[in-house]
Design an enzyme around this catalytic site. Structure first.
Site, PDB file in Angstrom:
ATOM      1  N   GLY A 127      91.017  50.577   2.153  1.00 50.58           N
ATOM      2  CA  GLY A 127      90.588  50.921   3.428  1.00 50.58           C
ATOM      3  C   GLY A 127      90.800  52.224   3.857  1.00 50.58           C
ATOM      4  O   GLY A 127      90.570  52.638   5.321  1.00 50.58           O
ATOM      5  N   GLY A 128      90.668  53.216   2.841  1.00 49.53           N
ATOM      6  CA  GLY A 128      90.598  54.522   3.275  1.00 49.53           C
ATOM      7  C   GLY A 128      91.762  55.176   3.598  1.00 49.53           C
ATOM      8  O   GLY A 128      91.701  56.436   3.750  1.00 49.53           O
TER       9      GLY A 128
ATOM     10  N   GLU B 256      90.245  60.962  -9.051  1.00 50.25           N
ATOM     11  CA  GLU B 256      88.746  60.757  -9.603  1.00 50.25           C
ATOM     12  C   GLU B 256      87.837  62.177  -9.220  1.00 50.25           C
ATOM     13  O   GLU B 256      88.264  62.737  -8.301  1.00 50.25           O
ATOM     14  CB  GLU B 256      88.295  59.516  -9.134  1.00 50.25           C
ATOM     15  CG  GLU B 256      88.818  58.102  -9.380  1.00 50.25           C
ATOM     16  CD  GLU B 256      88.265  57.242  -8.891  1.00 50.25           C
ATOM     17  OE1 GLU B 256      88.436  56.000  -9.228  1.00 50.25           O
ATOM     18  OE2 GLU B 256      87.670  57.265  -7.812  1.00 50.25           O
ATOM     19  N   LYS B 257      86.980  62.335 -10.094  1.00 52.44           N
ATOM     20  CA  LYS B 257      85.992  63.218  -9.702  1.00 52.44           C
ATOM     21  C   LYS B 257      85.307  62.553  -8.450  1.00 52.44           C
ATOM     22  O   LYS B 257      84.950  61.352  -8.335  1.00 52.44           O
ATOM     23  CB  LYS B 257      84.989  63.120 -10.872  1.00 52.44           C
ATOM     24  CG  LYS B 257      83.901  64.154 -10.412  1.00 52.44           C
ATOM     25  CD  LYS B 257      84.089  65.733 -10.465  1.00 52.44           C
ATOM     26  CE  LYS B 257      82.892  66.372 -10.207  1.00 52.44           C
ATOM     27  NZ  LYS B 257      83.109  67.974  -9.894  1.00 52.44           N
TER      28      LYS B 257
ATOM     29  N   LYS C  37      83.103  49.950   6.969  1.00 55.31           N
ATOM     30  CA  LYS C  37      81.724  49.557   6.841  1.00 55.31           C
ATOM     31  C   LYS C  37      81.387  49.188   8.273  1.00 55.31           C
ATOM     32  O   LYS C  37      82.018  48.643   9.047  1.00 55.31           O
ATOM     33  CB  LYS C  37      81.759  48.447   5.857  1.00 55.31           C
ATOM     34  CG  LYS C  37      81.938  48.733   4.228  1.00 55.31           C
ATOM     35  CD  LYS C  37      82.164  47.317   3.517  1.00 55.31           C
ATOM     36  CE  LYS C  37      82.842  47.833   2.135  1.00 55.31           C
ATOM     37  NZ  LYS C  37      82.956  46.460   1.626  1.00 55.31           N
TER      38      LYS C  37
ATOM     39  N   ASN D 252      88.406  43.635  -4.592  1.00 54.51           N
ATOM     40  CA  ASN D 252      88.812  43.029  -3.579  1.00 54.51           C
ATOM     41  C   ASN D 252      89.164  41.642  -4.273  1.00 54.51           C
ATOM     42  O   ASN D 252      88.304  40.903  -4.418  1.00 54.51           O
ATOM     43  CB  ASN D 252      87.801  42.951  -2.502  1.00 54.51           C
ATOM     44  CG  ASN D 252      87.596  44.384  -1.968  1.00 54.51           C
ATOM     45  OD1 ASN D 252      88.587  45.070  -1.574  1.00 54.51           O
ATOM     46  ND2 ASN D 252      86.641  45.004  -2.186  1.00 54.51           N
TER      47      ASN D 252
ATOM     48  N   ARG E 117      89.515  38.747  -2.745  1.00 48.69           N
ATOM     49  CA  ARG E 117      89.716  38.075  -1.524  1.00 48.69           C
ATOM     50  C   ARG E 117      88.326  37.986  -0.957  1.00 48.69           C
ATOM     51  O   ARG E 117      87.600  38.601  -1.653  1.00 48.69           O
ATOM     52  CB  ARG E 117      90.541  38.600  -0.277  1.00 48.69           C
ATOM     53  CG  ARG E 117      90.155  40.153  -0.068  1.00 48.69           C
ATOM     54  CD  ARG E 117      90.716  40.783   1.337  1.00 48.69           C
ATOM     55  NE  ARG E 117      90.531  41.985   1.312  1.00 48.69           N
ATOM     56  CZ  ARG E 117      89.184  42.651   1.503  1.00 48.69           C
ATOM     57  NH1 ARG E 117      88.076  42.038   2.087  1.00 48.69           N
ATOM     58  NH2 ARG E 117      89.110  43.838   1.656  1.00 48.69           N
TER      59      ARG E 117
END
Length: 455
Positions: free
Chosen positions: A164-165, A200-201, A237, A290, A292
């Site tokens: 979720g960021g 990560e890049k 989103k 995810n 779920r």
């Protein structure tokens, strides 16, 4: 055989599950907090039980109260919906230890895929493309700095147990690296109780594409094609569409095959989603899984005709998938707009309150998933999403036009919403052309603010 299902969630996903239960002949038990005593899901279910106070840790995150409510009402299974405890392996194990069925994958799978660094390693083993980065958690800031220099900035530091960021920091140069590393670890600990991070890049403004999967407990895995979830604000989103307009057939098939291969490698046995990032050179990379059902599952249902919630329940019940991959045929396009109770003029701040008047559009190809009604009081304790508006049409442009029409008809009076914002987005040339990426929403909002649209 599941005959009575406890729904450990609230809002539109609880309503969605209850409706599926009614069609399947399964009794439903709704759980609710004191703030949700008048919520729609409590009125639609066969039974409703209060499990605690308004804050999530007093109710929807209270595992013991949820299990007690399920057992006392004679339920066979618990459906966690999305969010809350849906990807908590401890909760899944507790459900099973009490002799109940957990509607989701095995706890071991949730645990493996929930740890992002371990998931990366497994995807590499499964020959699924991953973004260049650390092979395991970073021991300290210095180890990460050496790796960042070797890969080249920008890089992104991510919480190993995150989502979720949260617990995520983009680092664009060496000078800001240490501060961002510490901030990511601190946020990871605060949000997830685990300060492990990996690196990560960083891909600048990629496409965010996810593949919907169905799996059973007998080794069968199929896909329901992909969704484009690139329209995001602060990693959340806002608008999703299916299928992804800009994917060529070769890349699409490679991505779908990779998602199915990944799920089979980890022994996946429920509904789930593999998320990929697509760069400017049309190369895709695994981001996360995810374990779920997702908020945006309706658009996959619209283009395939498959009821994902029903299949999730059947899978948990040990029933073999009723579909083969050859049975899944993609037709038309679907869009979903997440309608939130928020004030776009004040940086999209939540706008709880009473809905004085509500009109929801209908007609062919228009679907609404919601749990609000006229007179409903939106509580301030939970996510601001109150309705998902979905449209379906034979072509993408026709689907966009149908959504514009539906948004212009949607009325929610009494609280601020983002309806107008969605309407404007669907007229933006870059969105209409399908050429937008994960950076478009933020730049578009800045453009609207600069033009005085929401001041």
């Amino acid at each position: 055989m599941i005959q009575k299902l406890c729904i450990a969630n609230r809002g539109e996903i609880a309503v969605r599950i209850i409706r599926a239960c009614k069609e399947m002949g399964i009794q439903s038990v709704a759980l609710y907090s004191t703030a949700d005593k008048d919520a729609l899901h409590t009125q639609l279910a066969d039974e409703a039980i209060c499990i605690g106070g308004p804050r999530v840790n007093e109710s929807y995150l209270d595992m013991n109260n949820i299990i007690q409510a399920a057992c006392s009402t004679g339920c066979d299974a618990i459906h966690p919906g999305f969010g809350f405890l849906s990807e908590n392996p401890k909760f899944a194990r507790l459900v099973q230890s009490c002799g109940l069925i957990f509607v989701g994958p095995d706890p071991e799978i949730i645990e493996k895929m929930g740890n992002k660094s371990k998931a990366r390693q497994m995807m590499m083993e499964a020959n699924v493309p991953v973004i260049p980065g650390s092979k395991q958690i970073l021991a300290d800031a210095q180890e990460g700095l050496v790796l960042a220099k070797s890969m080249g900035f920008p890089v992104i530091i991510k919480a190993s147990s995150g989502g979720g960021g949260r617990g995520m920091r983009i680092v664009r140069d060496e000078d800001t690296y240490v501060a961002n590393f510490k901030a990511a670890k601190a946020e990871a600990m605060a949000c997830f109780g685990d300060d492990d991070v990996y690196m990560e890049k960083y891909l600048e403004n990629p496409k965010h594409i996810e593949v919907q999967l169905l799996a059973d407990k007998h080794g069968n895995v199929i896909h329901l094609f992909e969704r484009d979830c690139s329209f995001q604000r602060r990693n959340q989103k806002m608008i999703e569409e299916a299928p992804c307009h800009i994917l060529d057939d070769t890349t699409r098939q490679e991505m779908l095959d990779a998602a199915v291969r990944a799920a089979k490698y980890v022994g996946y046995n429920s509904v789930g989603t593999i998320e990929f990032l697509l760069d400017k050179n049309n190369h895709f990379y695994f981001m996360e899984m995810n374990t779920r059902v997702q908020v945006e599952h309706p658009i996959s249902e619209m283009i395939t005709g498959v009821d994902i919630i029903k299949e999730q329940i059947r899978s948990a019940d040990g029933i073999v998938l009723k579909y083969k991959q050859a049975d899944i045929v993609r037709q038309g396009y679907a869009l979903e707009c997440r309608i939130n109770a928020e004030n776009i003029a004040h940086d999209f701040a939540p706008s709880p309150g009473k809905i004085n008047f509500l009109h929801i559009p209908g007609g062919k190809g228009v679907r609404s998933d919601s749990a609000v009604y006229c007179g409903y009081e939106i509580p301030p304790y939970y996510d601001s999403m109150i309705l998902k508006l979905i449209t379906f049409a034979p072509t993408r442009l026709a689907c966009i036009k149908k959504m514009r029409s539906a948004l212009s008809e949607l009325i929610i009076d009494g609280v601020h919403t983002n309806i107008e914002f969605h309407y404007l987005v669907l007229h933006a040339p870059k969105f209409v052309e399908g050429k937008y990426d994960t950076g478009f929403a933020e730049s578009y909002i800045k453009e609207l603010v600069a033009n005085g649209e929401f001041i």
